[in-house]
Design an enzyme around this catalytic site. Structure first.
Site, mmCIF file in Angstrom:
data_model
loop_
_atom_site.group_PDB
_atom_site.id
_atom_site.type_symbol
_atom_site.label_atom_id
_atom_site.label_comp_id
_atom_site.label_asym_id
_atom_site.label_seq_id
_atom_site.Cartn_x
_atom_site.Cartn_y
_atom_site.Cartn_z
ATOM 1 N N CYS A 35 -4.519 -4.457 -7.797
ATOM 2 C CA CYS A 35 -5.300 -3.835 -6.723
ATOM 3 C C CYS A 35 -4.501 -2.852 -5.865
ATOM 4 O O CYS A 35 -5.088 -1.994 -5.225
ATOM 5 C CB CYS A 35 -5.963 -4.894 -5.849
ATOM 6 N N ARG A 36 -3.159 -2.951 -5.834
ATOM 7 C CA ARG A 36 -2.382 -2.004 -5.032
ATOM 8 C C ARG A 36 -1.463 -1.125 -5.891
ATOM 9 O O ARG A 36 -0.514 -0.530 -5.392
ATOM 10 C CB ARG A 36 -1.567 -2.763 -3.976
#
Length: 228
Positions: A173-174
């Site tokens: 997600c990052r």
């Protein structure tokens, strides 16, 4: 000329992903580094894959279930491909003894996050799959705090999207957040950069996967400006 780093905000389109994988595999073959392409019958989809053997401590008398490796898994400096000593296969290790663990790594494209994802699974040579707890035990202490405080590389257990089998994965997600400054630096230096090499060099060591420095050298050669 389209460059491997020429994507917005650290994202990656699928076509660039496949091109980066192709260049990655060309260098892997020159090194005989064990990487290959896994494809599905009747489908254009596929993934990078590699299997390595590492050594670690396991405890066959753990009170809470099957054997589990010790908290400090000793990752080998050099990758060892499938195989290993014939007499090690299928032979249970005594409590606390060093054992060989087979790690299978897959690199897939995530259309949801527009980034690569690293899937992996691990088992002893007698075929017993390691649990999520055992995987966490095998994470080097240098990465433990980073994992606990950064959800982008948290280890989760989920189904392999192409094989439909249980795998572990590093959450992506990052990924765009930490890849963006890397891509921006390459752009400012007018230097082409293979997204897969830079990304995998960052996330791979968390789970014992190391990329030789020569990948970065070959894949990051300077290039001129794009033609109009």
């Amino acid at each position: 000329m389209s460059r491997a780093w020429d994507v917005g905000l650290g994202s990656l389109d699928e076509g660039t992903f496949l091109r980066c994988c192709e260049l990655f595999l060309q260098h892997a073959r020159s090194l005989d580094d064990g990487w290959s392409w896994g494809s599905l019958n009747g489908s254009d989809e596929g993934f990078l894959k590699k299997t390595v053997l590492v050594t670690g401590k396991i405890n066959t008398e753990a009170p809470d279930g099957p054997c589990r490796p010790g908290e400090n898994l000793d990752m080998l400096g050099e990758d060892v491909q499938d195989g290993g000593p014939d007499d090690a296969e299928g032979t249970p290790a005594p409590p606390g003894a060093a054992a060989v663990i087979r790690y299978e790594y897959h690199v897939l494209y995530s259309s949801s996050f527009q980034t690569p994802m690293l899937y992996f699974r691990a088992s002893t040579l007698d075929g017993r799959s390691l649990s999520l707890e055992e995987i966490w035990d095998g994470v080097h202490s240098n990465y433990r705090q980073r994992l606990l405080h950064a959800p982008w590389d948290s280890i989760t257990q989920q189904e392999h999207p192409l094989l439909g089998q249980p795998f572990f994965a590093l959450h992506p997600c990052r990924t765009q957040e930490f890849m963006s400054p890397v891509l921006e630096a390459a752009r400012n230096q007018n230097r082409s950069l293979n997204y897969i090499v830079s990304w995998l060099s960052t996330v791979g060591p968390v789970v014992g996967l190391h990329i030789p420095l020569s990948y970065a050298t070959v894949s990051s050669e300077p290039s001129g400006p794009d033609p109009d």
